[in-house]
Design a protein around this motif. Structure first.
Motif, short mmCIF file in Angstrom:
data_model
loop_
_atom_site.label_atom_id
_atom_site.label_comp_id
_atom_site.label_asym_id
_atom_site.label_seq_id
_atom_site.Cartn_x
_atom_site.Cartn_y
_atom_site.Cartn_z
N VAL A 183 0.85 -1.19 0.00
CA VAL A 183 0.00 0.00 0.00
C VAL A 183 0.89 1.24 0.00
CG1 VAL A 183 -1.69 1.33 1.33
CG2 VAL A 183 -1.96 -1.15 1.09
N MET A 184 1.93 1.23 0.79
CA MET A 184 2.87 2.36 0.84
C MET A 184 3.53 2.55 -0.53
SD MET A 184 6.19 2.89 3.28
CE MET A 184 7.24 1.83 2.30
N LEU A 185 3.91 1.45 -1.18
CA LEU A 185 4.51 1.54 -2.50
C LEU A 185 3.52 2.08 -3.53
CD1 LEU A 185 6.54 -1.79 -2.55
CD2 LEU A 185 7.46 0.53 -2.38
N ALA A 186 2.26 1.69 -3.41
CA ALA A 186 1.23 2.20 -4.32
C ALA A 186 1.07 3.71 -4.16
CB ALA A 186 -0.10 1.49 -4.06
N ARG A 187 1.08 4.18 -2.92
CA ARG A 187 0.98 5.63 -2.68
C ARG A 187 2.18 6.37 -3.26
NH1 ARG A 187 -1.14 5.03 3.41
NH2 ARG A 187 -3.34 4.78 2.91
N ALA A 188 3.37 5.81 -3.07
CA ALA A 188 4.58 6.45 -3.61
C ALA A 188 4.52 6.49 -5.13
CB ALA A 188 5.82 5.70 -3.14
N ALA A 189 4.02 5.43 -5.74
CA ALA A 189 3.91 5.40 -7.21
C ALA A 189 2.93 6.47 -7.68
CB ALA A 189 3.46 4.01 -7.67
N LEU A 190 1.82 6.63 -6.96
CA LEU A 190 0.86 7.68 -7.33
C LEU A 190 1.48 9.07 -7.22
CD1 LEU A 190 -2.55 6.57 -5.79
CD2 LEU A 190 -1.99 6.87 -8.20
N GLU A 191 2.24 9.29 -6.17
CA GLU A 191 2.90 10.59 -5.99
C GLU A 191 3.89 10.86 -7.12
OE1 GLU A 191 4.63 10.53 -2.09
OE2 GLU A 191 2.66 10.52 -1.11
N MET A 195 3.40 9.88 -10.13
CA MET A 195 2.60 9.86 -11.37
C MET A 195 2.81 8.59 -12.18
SD MET A 195 1.07 12.74 -10.95
CE MET A 195 0.30 13.13 -12.50
N ASN A 196 3.01 7.47 -11.49
CA ASN A 196 3.20 6.18 -12.15
C ASN A 196 1.96 5.32 -11.88
OD1 ASN A 196 3.97 3.68 -13.13
ND2 ASN A 196 6.08 3.89 -12.43
N GLY A 197 0.93 5.55 -12.67
CA GLY A 197 -0.35 4.87 -12.47
C GLY A 197 -0.28 3.37 -12.62
N GLU A 198 0.49 2.89 -13.59
CA GLU A 198 0.60 1.44 -13.82
C GLU A 198 1.19 0.73 -12.60
OE1 GLU A 198 3.12 -1.41 -16.77
OE2 GLU A 198 2.13 0.33 -17.68
N GLU A 199 2.24 1.30 -12.05
CA GLU A 199 2.87 0.71 -10.87
C GLU A 199 1.94 0.81 -9.66
OE1 GLU A 199 6.78 1.89 -8.53
OE2 GLU A 199 7.25 1.03 -10.48
#
Length: 79
Positions: A55-63, A65-69
């Motif tokens: 979940v933390m990695l998903a939030r970092a990816a969103l920040e 701007m890496n939607g796929e990740e």
């Protein structure tokens, strides 16, 4: 200008991997495992992400701007 890289062993396969000290996560180029980069002061270590860490990695990816990740890590956290 040289880039400072940290060397550590992959907890999945034992291969040596290199990463920047600012990295949040990396993928082992040998076995493909997703790895979470953790630091304790000046020491760095790698761990296989748990559901909470994904979940933390998903939030970092969103920040970043890496939607796929972000979708990938969110889906893995729900599995």
């Amino acid at each position: 200008m040289s880039i400072h890289l940290i060397k550590n062993d992959c907890p999945s396969c034992g291969s040596t991997v290199e990463f920047r000290p600012t990295a949040i996560s990396i993928a082992c180029r040998y076995c493909g495992s997703d790895l979470l980069v953790q630091s304790n002061g000046s020491s760095f270590f790698l761990q296989i992400p748990s559901g909470q860490n994904r979940v933390m990695l998903a939030r970092a990816a969103l920040e970043n701007m890496n939607g796929e990740e972000a979708i990938k890590y969110s889906t893995e956290a729900l599995e």
